[in-house]
Design an enzyme around this catalytic site. Sequence first.
Site, PDB file in Angstrom:
ATOM      1  N   ASP A  19      10.972  66.752 -15.186  1.00 25.55           N
ATOM      2  CA  ASP A  19      11.492  66.837 -16.743  1.00 25.55           C
ATOM      3  C   ASP A  19      10.550  66.939 -17.822  1.00 25.55           C
ATOM      4  OD1 ASP A  19      14.030  66.225 -15.325  1.00 25.55           O
ATOM      5  OD2 ASP A  19      13.605  64.027 -15.804  1.00 25.55           O
ATOM      6  N   GLU A 226      22.659  69.853 -19.670  1.00 29.24           N
ATOM      7  CA  GLU A 226      21.715  68.494 -20.028  1.00 29.24           C
ATOM      8  C   GLU A 226      20.407  69.158 -20.344  1.00 29.24           C
ATOM      9  OE1 GLU A 226      21.200  66.150 -16.409  1.00 29.24           O
ATOM     10  OE2 GLU A 226      20.557  67.900 -15.344  1.00 29.24           O
TER      11      GLU A 226
HETATM   12  O1  FUB Z   1      15.250  63.082 -14.225  1.00 30.80           O
HETATM   13  C1  FUB Z   1      16.659  62.590 -14.404  1.00 30.80           C
HETATM   14  C2  FUB Z   1      17.393  63.514 -14.862  1.00 30.80           C
HETATM   15  O2  FUB Z   1      17.879  64.856 -14.047  1.00 30.80           O
HETATM   16  C3  FUB Z   1      17.132  64.145 -16.190  1.00 30.80           C
HETATM   17  O3  FUB Z   1      17.465  63.369 -17.104  1.00 30.80           O
HETATM   18  C4  FUB Z   1      17.997  65.302 -16.186  1.00 30.80           C
HETATM   19  O4  FUB Z   1      17.841  66.358 -17.141  1.00 30.80           O
HETATM   20  C5  FUB Z   1      17.819  65.964 -14.815  1.00 30.80           C
HETATM   21  O5  FUB Z   1      16.443  66.449 -14.631  1.00 30.80           O
END
Ligand code: FUB
Length: 326
Positions: A19, A226
């Site tokens: 991320d 997301e």
């Molecule tokens: O790293 C945890 C979660 O996985 C993140 O918040 C999302 O965007 C995905 O990458």
Amino acid sequence: MNKPAQPKEPLVTHIYTADPSAHVFDGKIYIYPSHDLDHDGPSNDNGDQYAMEDYHILSMDDFNSPCVDHGEALHLRDIPWAKQQLWAPDAAYKNNTYYLFFPARDKEDIFRLGVATSSTPAGPFTAQENYIPGSYSIDPAVFIDEDNKAYIYFGGLWGGQLEKWQTGTFLPDAKGPAENEPALGPRVAVLSEDMLTFTNEPQEIKIVDEEGNPILAGDEDRRYFEGPWVHKYNGYYYLSYSTGTTHCLVYAMSEHPQGPYVFKGTILTPVIGWTTHHSIVQFQDKWYLFYHDCSLSDGVNHKRCVKYTELTYNADGTIQTIDPYK
Ligand code: FUB
């Protein structure tokens, strides 16, 4: 001394990272990643395997320099309101202060967004006593416009709990819209001058196709899942994000930071691993995509590694699709 990381290779290999939110501060590249734990526990669709407990900040003087890990910048134990799961963070600079924005589950297991501050880009960061009032879900990304107004974008489906906030309050059993209904959009709020609160109730961003029709929940190649990121290029705002279940990084464009955004195409085709998450940053005269995959762990979804590659615009402002392995 570490060697400089090559494009499409892990930036660091001594810890698992994911991320990446990249920024240029003081003329250097700073990367604010999640720090994946090296555990072998079970995985589920709720994302319990992403059990991160701290943040490490990375930096590079430039792309010919080694990537430095500045050590622990913030730990769960020092965030009074948070119970678990320090997921994807972002950072911003304003008021001579560096701000680290991050999601975590509160003591009721509801994802909230927190802020921590530091006088230096690599921390250590000191967390505020409570989460940002009115905040929810995951994946905060902060964009400061040329007029100095700061916007925070956030939201994620499934384990990120965005479905549960459709009425403005948390409904634990709420499901997402039907396949033929408009998909849920990420949320945006304007941050206060001190960057510690929202000045308004978060608004849902509309993502539409070229004809102005909303992208539908069943359109998994294009709908928001997301990992929002907003950047500006040639006067246009670009909202890029992960499509989750179809594992692409895609983008949409707008003349306004709060949208509506028109869907344009794919930035990055699927990487090794389930999640895909990125940031886009200009360094000197070039643009770069920071992203992750699971190559460092041979494909374990929660043991990821941060990478970068150059990003190219076409003359009409659209972005060329990148294959992570070519
Ligand atoms: O790293 C945890 C979660 O996985 C993140 O918040 C999302 O965007 C995905 O990458």
